[in-house]
Design an enzyme around this catalytic site. Structure first.
Site, PDB file in Angstrom:
ATOM      1  CE  LYS A   1       4.875   7.086  -2.324  1.00  0.00           C
ATOM      2  NZ  LYS A   1       4.184   8.015  -1.341  1.00  0.00           N
TER       3      LYS A   1
ATOM      4  CG  ASN B   1      -4.743  15.856  -0.314  1.00  0.00           C
ATOM      5  OD1 ASN B   1      -4.070  15.406   0.371  1.00  0.00           O
ATOM      6  ND2 ASN B   1      -5.770  16.254  -0.291  1.00  0.00           N
TER       7      ASN B   1
ATOM      8  CE  LYS C   1      -4.046   1.394   0.442  1.00  0.00           C
ATOM      9  NZ  LYS C   1      -3.464   2.664  -0.819  1.00  0.00           N
TER      10      LYS C   1
ATOM     11  CG  ASP D   1       3.849  10.771  -3.207  1.00  0.00           C
ATOM     12  OD1 ASP D   1       3.140  11.452  -1.690  1.00  0.00           O
ATOM     13  OD2 ASP D   1       4.271  11.086  -3.346  1.00  0.00           O
TER      14      ASP D   1
HETATM   15  P1  NDP Z   1      -0.094  17.421  -3.942  1.00  0.00           P
HETATM   16  O1  NDP Z   1       1.015  17.216  -5.074  1.00  0.00           O
HETATM   17  O2  NDP Z   1      -0.578  18.155  -3.432  1.00  0.00           O
HETATM   18  O3  NDP Z   1       1.410  18.971  -3.253  1.00  0.00           O
HETATM   19  C1  NDP Z   1       2.329  19.226  -2.810  1.00  0.00           C
HETATM   20  C2  NDP Z   1       2.807  20.662  -2.759  1.00  0.00           C
HETATM   21  O4  NDP Z   1       4.416  20.826  -2.137  1.00  0.00           O
HETATM   22  C3  NDP Z   1       2.427  21.612  -3.918  1.00  0.00           C
HETATM   23  O5  NDP Z   1       2.498  23.179  -2.540  1.00  0.00           O
HETATM   24  C4  NDP Z   1       3.571  21.628  -4.318  1.00  0.00           C
HETATM   25  O6  NDP Z   1       4.246  22.884  -4.824  1.00  0.00           O
HETATM   26  C5  NDP Z   1       5.353  21.649  -2.840  1.00  0.00           C
HETATM   27  N1  NDP Z   1       6.005  21.262  -3.685  1.00  0.00           N
HETATM   28  C6  NDP Z   1       6.775  19.955  -4.475  1.00  0.00           C
HETATM   29  N2  NDP Z   1       7.610  19.850  -4.445  1.00  0.00           N
HETATM   30  C7  NDP Z   1       8.253  20.891  -4.357  1.00  0.00           C
HETATM   31  C8  NDP Z   1       9.539  21.422  -4.183  1.00  0.00           C
HETATM   32  N3  NDP Z   1      11.072  20.864  -4.647  1.00  0.00           N
HETATM   33  N4  NDP Z   1       9.841  22.562  -3.328  1.00  0.00           N
HETATM   34  C9  NDP Z   1       8.714  23.153  -3.425  1.00  0.00           C
HETATM   35  N5  NDP Z   1       7.714  22.958  -3.039  1.00  0.00           N
HETATM   36  C10 NDP Z   1       7.551  22.068  -3.010  1.00  0.00           C
HETATM   37  O7  NDP Z   1       0.787  16.732  -3.184  1.00  0.00           O
HETATM   38  P2  NDP Z   1       1.126  15.977  -1.922  1.00  0.00           P
HETATM   39  O8  NDP Z   1       0.258  17.373  -0.528  1.00  0.00           O
HETATM   40  O9  NDP Z   1      -0.520  15.583  -1.407  1.00  0.00           O
HETATM   41  O10 NDP Z   1       1.818  15.442  -0.559  1.00  0.00           O
HETATM   42  C11 NDP Z   1       2.356  16.552   0.007  1.00  0.00           C
HETATM   43  C12 NDP Z   1       4.125  15.811   0.759  1.00  0.00           C
HETATM   44  O11 NDP Z   1       2.911  14.842   1.779  1.00  0.00           O
HETATM   45  C13 NDP Z   1       4.779  15.258  -0.276  1.00  0.00           C
HETATM   46  O12 NDP Z   1       6.019  14.229   0.261  1.00  0.00           O
HETATM   47  C14 NDP Z   1       4.447  12.881  -0.006  1.00  0.00           C
HETATM   48  O13 NDP Z   1       4.722  12.642   0.108  1.00  0.00           O
HETATM   49  C15 NDP Z   1       3.033  13.837   1.461  1.00  0.00           C
HETATM   50  N6  NDP Z   1       1.870  12.889   1.799  1.00  0.00           N
HETATM   51  C16 NDP Z   1       0.904  13.389   1.299  1.00  0.00           C
HETATM   52  C17 NDP Z   1      -0.181  11.942   2.000  1.00  0.00           C
HETATM   53  C18 NDP Z   1      -1.633  12.021   0.803  1.00  0.00           C
HETATM   54  O14 NDP Z   1      -2.347  11.765   1.872  1.00  0.00           O
HETATM   55  N7  NDP Z   1      -1.570  12.763   0.277  1.00  0.00           N
HETATM   56  C19 NDP Z   1      -0.516  11.049   2.306  1.00  0.00           C
HETATM   57  C20 NDP Z   1       1.316  11.134   3.160  1.00  0.00           C
HETATM   58  C21 NDP Z   1       2.243  12.168   2.750  1.00  0.00           C
HETATM   59  P3  NDP Z   1       4.005  22.892  -6.625  1.00  0.00           P
HETATM   60  O15 NDP Z   1       2.913  23.873  -6.650  1.00  0.00           O
HETATM   61  O16 NDP Z   1       4.588  24.800  -7.021  1.00  0.00           O
HETATM   62  O17 NDP Z   1       4.805  22.053  -7.298  1.00  0.00           O
END
Ligand code: NDP
Length: 444
Positions: A126, A240, A90, A166
């Site tokens: 993953k 998210n 998962k 993700d």
């Molecule tokens: P999203 O794609 O919804 O959002 C990611 C956010 O992070 C965006 O605001 C993006 O900005 C920013 N971002 C991405 N890459 C970079 C970077 N290199 N430098 C600065 N900002 C960056 O992803 P999620 O919110 O779903 O996921 C965020 C984190 O949480 C990840 O590490 C993910 O693995 C983790 N996670 C997510 C879960 C989930 O249920 N969604 C569960 C557990 C962990 P921009 O729009 O400019 O790219």
């Protein structure tokens, strides 16, 4: 050389050019050192640690698709089925240009312990691709997702491997992937989580990672005699996790004063307007400059720097290695009392150690952001019984799971003489269950 150091050297040698994977393994093994040394004879004989750092299966495949100009594009895609000792694999699908095998392996490795910590029967996996949904038309995203699933469908299923969202994989992408799986397999099953509510999704899944992060953070603070209410919170990211962390923090009486994206960050001393943030990010899929333009109290700053804003609690919710040593120093200098990771491995090891040495409460992502995958497992349960639970029912279960995770890792840290070290506590609690299941199942 100790057993832990031997295994770490082997990982570096056998997995060259995968620094994120090395980093994740090092962080976990270091905090397991005391547990591993206590059981060294049996673990060595069974090569348990060698097996736990080696994925059970790694799939690499190409994804060809046609863009709106009629040009064929090719992406590299991955699915790593890391450890299936306690349940079906998962873990989410990441769509981002930075994706490579090392990143997917680090995420799959971390996921194994995170999933174990939830107390639910899910193994670690993953996947992802170096495809960037940003700037693509809906048709292009659909073409990519369908081609991706046309290969991946062979290896997944409701009882074998259940992917989820993700970075870059939201409701739209999951819909296209699920649709293609169903079409090819001719089976309507819970093969994906994070699905839309009209086709088997769970209420509260969208909110779960961010909400869970706040339930965990509030519990950690409470255990240390601190109330979240009234605190200033800095959030990074605006996806998210960041959006729903912001919403729940404000519902619990804190004030969120920052969000960011990969171009810059917003500081908003009046508190982030969540409805506006959702409109900009979820509806318009626009940049944060649009938020600043619509909100007089907000200031937009180009580039890094979100951690220089004075706060009581910091919640990194963007991506890996976004909180560096200089950021940790700025947080400590500004009196920050707690950091809880919404993203996966957003804090470098050096920064984590600095925060812990300076008595900042530190919650690792594998515990603090486990609410997402825990609720995914609840979605799997609902799909299996062909029922849908109410928002309150799922949210209450989520809250219970997050409080329970905190209690388990707090106790594990205390048991091994590391009270207050929640990194060690999470790794130990997650590891022990997986290790026991692997031992019971023999050499596989
Ligand atoms: P999203 O794609 O919804 O959002 C990611 C956010 O992070 C965006 O605001 C993006 O900005 C920013 N971002 C991405 N890459 C970079 C970077 N290199 N430098 C600065 N900002 C960056 O992803 P999620 O919110 O779903 O996921 C965020 C984190 O949480 C990840 O590490 C993910 O693995 C983790 N996670 C997510 C879960 C989930 O249920 N969604 C569960 C557990 C962990 P921009 O729009 O400019 O790219």
């Amino acid at each position: 050389m100790s057993y832990v150091d031997e295994v770490y050297s082997m990982v570096v040698e056998k997995n060259p050019a995968q620094p994120e994977f090395h980093q994740a393994v090092k962080e976990v093994l270091e905090s397991l050192r005391v547990v591993i040394e206590q059981n060294e004879t049996a673990y060595r004989r069974d090569a348990l640690i060698e097996r736990i750092v080696t994925p059970e299966r790694q799939l690499l495949f190409r994804v060809p698709w046609v863009d709106d100009q009629g040009q064929v594009q090719v992406n590299n895609a991955f699915r790593v089925q890391f450890n299936g000792a306690i349940g079906p694999y998962k873990g989410g699908i990441r769509l981002h240009p930075s994706v490579n095998l090392g990143i997917i392996k680090f995420l799959g490795f971390e996921q194994t312990f995170k999933n174990s910590l939830t107390g639910l029967p899910i193994g670690g996996g993953k996947g992802g691709a170096d495809f960037d949904p940003k700037g693509k038309s809906d048709r292009e995203v659909m073409a990519f997702c369908q081609s991706f699933m046309t290969e991946l469908y062979k290896y997944i299923g409701a009882d074998t491997d259940v992917p989820a969202g993700d970075i870059g994989t939201g409701a739209r992408e999951i819909g296209y992937m699920f649709g293609q799986y169903k079409r090819i397999r001719g089976v309507y099953e819970g093969v994906f989580t994070g699905k839309g509510l009209s086709y088997g999704g769970s209420l509260a899944r969208k909110e779960a990672t961010g909400f869970g992060l706040l339930y965990f953070t509030a519990e950690m603070l409470r255990a240390n005699g601190i109330e979240l209410s009234g605190k200033k919170v800095a959030v990074s990211g605006s996806g998210n996790v960041a959006i729903y962390a912001t919403q729940k923090a404000q519902e619990l009486g804190a004030k969120v004063i920052t969000v960011s994206d990969s171009n810059g960050y917003i500081s908003d001393p009046e508190g982030i307007d969540v409805a506006l943030l959702k409109e900009v990010k979820e509806v318009k899929r626009a940049r944060l400059t649009e938020y600043a333009a619509a909100r007089p109290s907000a200031q937009y700053h180009e580039g890094r720097g979100v951690w220089t804003v004075k706060c009581d609690v910091a919640l990194p919710c963007a991506t890996q290695n976004e909180l560096l040593i200089e950021d940790a120093k700025a947080l400590v200098a500004n009196g920050c009392m707690a950091v809880a990771e919404g993203a996966n491995m957003p804090t470098t090891m050096e920064a984590t150690e600095y925060l812990q040495a300076n008595k900042v409460l530190f919650a690792p992502g594998k515990a603090a952001n486990a609410g997402g995958v825990a609720t995914s497992a609840l979605e799997m349960s609902q799909n299996s019984e062909r029922l849908s639970w109410s928002f309150e029912e799922v949210d209450n279960k989520l809250k219970g799971i997050m409080v329970n995770i905190f209690c388990n890792l707090d106790q594990a840290a205390k048991k091994y003489g590391m009270a207050g070290n929640y990194v060690a506590g999470a790794n130990i609690a997650g590891f022990l269950k997986v290790a026991e299941a692997m031992t019971a199942q023999g050499v596989i």
